[in-house]
Scaffold this motif. Structure first.
Motif, mmCIF file in Angstrom:
data_model
loop_
_atom_site.group_PDB
_atom_site.id
_atom_site.type_symbol
_atom_site.label_atom_id
_atom_site.label_comp_id
_atom_site.label_asym_id
_atom_site.label_seq_id
_atom_site.Cartn_x
_atom_site.Cartn_y
_atom_site.Cartn_z
ATOM 1 N N PHE A 226 0.834 -1.199 0.000
ATOM 2 C CA PHE A 226 0.000 0.000 0.000
ATOM 3 C C PHE A 226 0.873 1.254 0.000
ATOM 4 C CE2 PHE A 226 -2.908 3.187 1.612
ATOM 5 C CZ PHE A 226 -4.120 2.849 1.021
ATOM 6 N N GLY A 227 1.922 1.254 0.813
ATOM 7 C CA GLY A 227 2.799 2.410 0.910
ATOM 8 C C GLY A 227 3.516 2.731 -0.382
ATOM 9 N N VAL A 228 3.945 1.715 -1.122
ATOM 10 C CA VAL A 228 4.657 1.921 -2.389
ATOM 11 C C VAL A 228 3.822 2.779 -3.332
ATOM 12 C CG1 VAL A 228 5.379 0.777 -4.517
ATOM 13 C CG2 VAL A 228 6.126 -0.125 -2.333
ATOM 14 N N VAL A 229 2.530 2.475 -3.399
ATOM 15 C CA VAL A 229 1.661 3.148 -4.366
ATOM 16 C C VAL A 229 1.169 4.497 -3.854
ATOM 17 C CG1 VAL A 229 -0.485 2.971 -5.681
ATOM 18 C CG2 VAL A 229 0.947 0.939 -5.328
ATOM 19 N N GLN A 230 0.680 4.551 -2.610
ATOM 20 C CA GLN A 230 -0.020 5.744 -2.160
ATOM 21 C C GLN A 230 0.873 6.944 -1.920
ATOM 22 O OE1 GLN A 230 -3.595 6.343 -1.872
ATOM 23 N NE2 GLN A 230 -3.068 4.817 -3.407
ATOM 24 N N THR A 231 2.090 6.754 -1.457
ATOM 25 C CA THR A 231 2.976 7.899 -1.237
ATOM 26 C C THR A 231 3.268 8.604 -2.548
ATOM 27 O OG1 THR A 231 4.000 6.784 0.645
ATOM 28 C CG2 THR A 231 5.202 8.630 -0.316
ATOM 29 N N ALA A 232 3.652 7.832 -3.555
ATOM 30 C CA ALA A 232 3.923 8.424 -4.869
ATOM 31 C C ALA A 232 2.656 8.990 -5.486
ATOM 32 C CB ALA A 232 4.538 7.373 -5.788
ATOM 33 N N CYS A 233 1.526 8.359 -5.236
ATOM 34 C CA CYS A 233 0.251 8.820 -5.793
ATOM 35 C C CYS A 233 -0.037 10.260 -5.389
ATOM 36 C CB CYS A 233 -0.883 7.903 -5.332
ATOM 37 S SG CYS A 233 -2.553 8.532 -5.717
ATOM 38 N N PHE A 234 0.046 10.581 -4.116
ATOM 39 C CA PHE A 234 -0.326 11.925 -3.673
ATOM 40 C C PHE A 234 0.711 12.971 -4.073
ATOM 41 C CE2 PHE A 234 -3.163 9.526 -0.806
ATOM 42 C CZ PHE A 234 -4.344 10.181 -1.112
ATOM 43 N N LEU A 235 1.995 12.602 -4.073
ATOM 44 C CA LEU A 235 3.010 13.575 -4.485
ATOM 45 C C LEU A 235 2.843 13.926 -5.956
ATOM 46 C CD1 LEU A 235 6.682 13.798 -3.459
ATOM 47 C CD2 LEU A 235 6.115 13.942 -5.874
ATOM 48 N N TYR A 236 2.709 12.922 -6.806
ATOM 49 C CA TYR A 236 2.623 13.193 -8.237
ATOM 50 C C TYR A 236 1.237 13.676 -8.655
ATOM 51 C CZ TYR A 236 7.370 11.660 -9.005
ATOM 52 O OH TYR A 236 8.744 11.580 -8.999
ATOM 53 N N ALA A 237 0.214 13.372 -7.853
ATOM 54 C CA ALA A 237 -1.093 13.957 -8.112
ATOM 55 C C ALA A 237 -1.038 15.469 -7.912
ATOM 56 C CB ALA A 237 -2.145 13.343 -7.192
ATOM 57 N N SER A 238 -0.328 15.903 -6.866
ATOM 58 C CA SER A 238 -0.157 17.333 -6.614
ATOM 59 C C SER A 238 0.582 18.004 -7.765
ATOM 60 C CB SER A 238 0.613 17.533 -5.306
ATOM 61 O OG SER A 238 0.904 18.895 -5.093
ATOM 62 N N GLU A 239 1.635 17.346 -8.230
ATOM 63 C CA GLU A 239 2.412 17.900 -9.337
ATOM 64 C C GLU A 239 1.590 17.941 -10.621
ATOM 65 O OE1 GLU A 239 5.162 18.240 -12.649
ATOM 66 O OE2 GLU A 239 3.926 16.473 -12.229
ATOM 67 N N LEU A 240 0.800 16.891 -10.871
ATOM 68 C CA LEU A 240 -0.043 16.830 -12.058
ATOM 69 C C LEU A 240 -1.074 17.952 -12.057
ATOM 70 C CD1 LEU A 240 -0.911 15.176 -14.604
ATOM 71 C CD2 LEU A 240 -2.435 13.882 -13.085
ATOM 72 N N ALA A 241 -1.726 18.169 -10.900
ATOM 73 C CA ALA A 241 -2.774 19.178 -10.814
ATOM 74 C C ALA A 241 -2.220 20.593 -10.932
ATOM 75 C CB ALA A 241 -3.532 19.018 -9.497
ATOM 76 N N GLN A 242 -1.123 20.866 -10.215
ATOM 77 C CA GLN A 242 -0.622 22.238 -10.144
ATOM 78 C C GLN A 242 0.270 22.627 -11.316
ATOM 79 O OE1 GLN A 242 0.294 23.595 -5.897
ATOM 80 N NE2 GLN A 242 0.315 21.374 -5.648
ATOM 81 N N THR A 243 1.037 21.673 -11.824
ATOM 82 C CA THR A 243 1.981 21.996 -12.893
ATOM 83 C C THR A 243 1.405 21.700 -14.277
ATOM 84 O OG1 THR A 243 3.837 21.516 -11.417
ATOM 85 C CG2 THR A 243 4.308 21.582 -13.775
ATOM 86 N N THR A 244 0.882 20.485 -14.448
ATOM 87 C CA THR A 244 0.363 20.103 -15.766
ATOM 88 C C THR A 244 -0.973 20.764 -16.065
ATOM 89 O OG1 THR A 244 1.485 17.956 -15.582
ATOM 90 C CG2 THR A 244 -0.249 18.156 -17.248
ATOM 91 N N TYR A 245 -1.898 20.707 -15.098
ATOM 92 C CA TYR A 245 -3.227 21.281 -15.315
ATOM 93 C C TYR A 245 -3.306 22.761 -14.944
ATOM 94 C CZ TYR A 245 -4.756 16.351 -15.571
ATOM 95 O OH TYR A 245 -4.923 15.035 -15.912
ATOM 96 N N GLY A 246 -2.339 23.259 -14.172
ATOM 97 C CA GLY A 246 -2.360 24.663 -13.754
ATOM 98 C C GLY A 246 -3.472 24.989 -12.780
ATOM 99 N N TRP A 247 -3.797 24.031 -11.896
ATOM 100 C CA TRP A 247 -4.932 24.176 -10.980
ATOM 101 C C TRP A 247 -4.498 24.671 -9.597
ATOM 102 C CZ3 TRP A 247 -7.916 18.880 -11.592
ATOM 103 C CH2 TRP A 247 -8.519 18.849 -12.868
ATOM 104 N N ASP A 248 -3.835 25.753 -9.460
ATOM 105 C CA ASP A 248 -3.378 26.184 -8.137
ATOM 106 C C ASP A 248 -4.550 26.413 -7.180
ATOM 107 O OD1 ASP A 248 -0.700 26.040 -8.771
ATOM 108 O OD2 ASP A 248 -0.654 28.069 -9.575
ATOM 109 N N GLY A 249 -5.408 27.367 -7.497
ATOM 110 C CA GLY A 249 -6.556 27.647 -6.636
ATOM 111 C C GLY A 249 -7.558 26.514 -6.623
ATOM 112 N N ARG A 250 -7.802 25.916 -7.796
ATOM 113 C CA ARG A 250 -8.756 24.824 -7.876
ATOM 114 C C ARG A 250 -8.280 23.605 -7.082
ATOM 115 N NH1 ARG A 250 -10.659 22.476 -13.649
ATOM 116 N NH2 ARG A 250 -10.920 24.722 -13.991
#
Length: 422
Positions: free
Chosen positions: A230-254
């Motif tokens: 569980f740890g292998v997947v979920q730690t990377a999931c939340f870090l890269y989800a943040s990067e995907l939303a804020q950097t790729t999608y440009g969703w800072d406020g959203r």
């Protein structure tokens, strides 16, 4: 305190919960900083997100050092370790705000992580040992629900950080205020009943390395493999989800709004992993948490914008449910004299596995898109369910007197004062 009374906790149980519930806040706040606020911290330290991910992996690996520290909780008691871990974690948090450069930041955070992991494990352990068998999960769920404030706090600070000259340091300075409150609430802690009974029955082990029976060893290894997957997947999931939303999608406020709304699903996850597991058992809820997390991870990293939000909500619910149910489950699996030690081993391996996941995704980033790796990892997580088959169901068992946590049915426990203000 009144709210706790309304949901069925006795006066004794409320006195146990009140000094400990904020522990979950700090754990989640720390996780949120190194995942949701990763782009801000990386930029402030002059790093790319891949390099910062490796720094996060190193910081998380430091929690392995909590194993020998928590061994002392099985030899000397829970109370002393709770006080020491809080003091060191507070000092390290303040020093992080003063850190100059990446190396200083990582080193100080590694120290903080050792005692934050100690603090987190002990809080869940004490709640499990002190609450009535049919309320253990509910107590852990309260710990988790309060922890949801950590994500909300980081989400709010993400909006404030660009407006102040303090930059990323504001995250760590703000954390000192609730730490002072926790220190006040814990000023008069006493030892748990479970440890006192084990000491009275001469079951404590004075050796540094605990003696573990073969059956308990097999159980520990299977639980270790499950939580590590569980740890292998979920730690990377939340870090890269943040990067995907804020950097790729440009969703800072959203993205801040998404994180705040995800808190509702976190509460539902903690309720599922806590109160519901008290009713239906631990194993079914572990399975449900894994399925939720797997589905959420795959939805996030399809890179379809419309699937990100439901995926993030599912992943949040799965992570919250898994944390709540495993804390209770592990406390019931092992006897008092080795409980803190084995729980620390299992949870430390989960953290180490999370670091491994970050390193793997970061190392492959120049060859394979992180979203592709995590999409496959989310699907593969379902395979970890096979590890549940060899684990016993122990919901509501006696952990006060039994030599083995899963060896005896629940027995009535008197509300003997322990770990409460004098």
């Amino acid at each position: 305190m009144t709210a706790l009374a309304r949901i069925g906790f006795t006066r004794h149980e409320r006195r146990i919960l009140s000094p400990l519930v904020l522990t979950g806040f700090f754990e989640t706040y720390d996780v949120a900083l190194l995942t949701l606020a990763a782009p801000v911290l990386a930029d402030g330290l002059g790093l790319g997100i891949g390099a910062f991910g490796i720094c996060v992996a190193l910081i998380r690996l430091a929690s392995l050092a909590s194993v020998p520290v928590l061994r002392l909780a099985d030899r000397w008691g829970r109370r002393m370790l709770l006080l020491v871990s809080l003091a060191v974690f507070t000092i390290a948090t303040g020093m992080t705000a003063l850190a100059v450069g990446v190396v200083a930041f990582v080193l100080v955070q590694m120290v903080a992580r050792v005692f934050q992991a100690t603090e987190s494990s002990l809080a869940g352990l004490v709640i499990a040992e002190e609450l009535r068998p049919h309320r253990r999960g509910a107590g852990i769920s309260v710990l988790g629900i309060v922890s949801g404030l950590g994500f909300g706090a980081v989400a709010g600070l993400l909006l404030l950080v660009p407006l102040t000259p303090l930059g990323w340091r504001l995250f760590y300075l703000v954390a000192l205020l609730p730490l002072a409150l926790v220190a006040y609430l814990r000023r008069n802690l006493r030892e748990t009943r479970a440890f006192a009974v084990a000491r009275a029955e001469n079951r404590l082990q004075t050796s540094f390395w605990p003696r573990v029976e073969p059956a308990q060893r097999a159980t520990c290894l299977r639980a270790l493999a499950l939580v590590s997957a569980f740890g292998v997947v979920q730690t990377a999931c939340f870090l890269y989800a943040s990067e995907l939303a804020q950097t790729t999608y440009g969703w800072d406020g959203r993205f801040t709004l998404i994180v705040v709304l995800a808190g509702v699903f976190g509460v539902l996850g903690y309720f599922l992993g806590g109160r519901v597991s008290d009713r239906v058992g631990r194993k079914p809820i572990v399975a449900a948490a894994i399925l939720l997390a797997s589905a959420g991870t795959m939805l996030i990293f399809t890179e379809v914008e419309g699937l990100f939000i439901p995926g993030f909500f599912l992943a949040t619910a799965g992570a919250a449910s898994f944390m709540a149910v495993t804390l209770t489950y592990l406390a019931e699996l092992f006897p008092t004299e080795i409980r803190a030690t084995l729980i620390s081993v299992v949870l430390s391996c989960q953290v180490a596995a999370g670091s491994l996941g970050l390193v793997i995704v970061g190392a492959l980033a120049s060859v394979v898109k992180p979203s592709s790796v995590l999409l496959l990892a989310g699907g593969a997580l379902v395979g970890s369910l096979v590890l549940l088959r060899g684990l016993p169901e122990v919901g509501g068992c006696d952990i006060l007197h039994a030599a083995q946590g899963h060896a005896a049915p629940a027995q009535p426990q008197r509300a003997v004062p322990a770990l409460q203000p004098a």
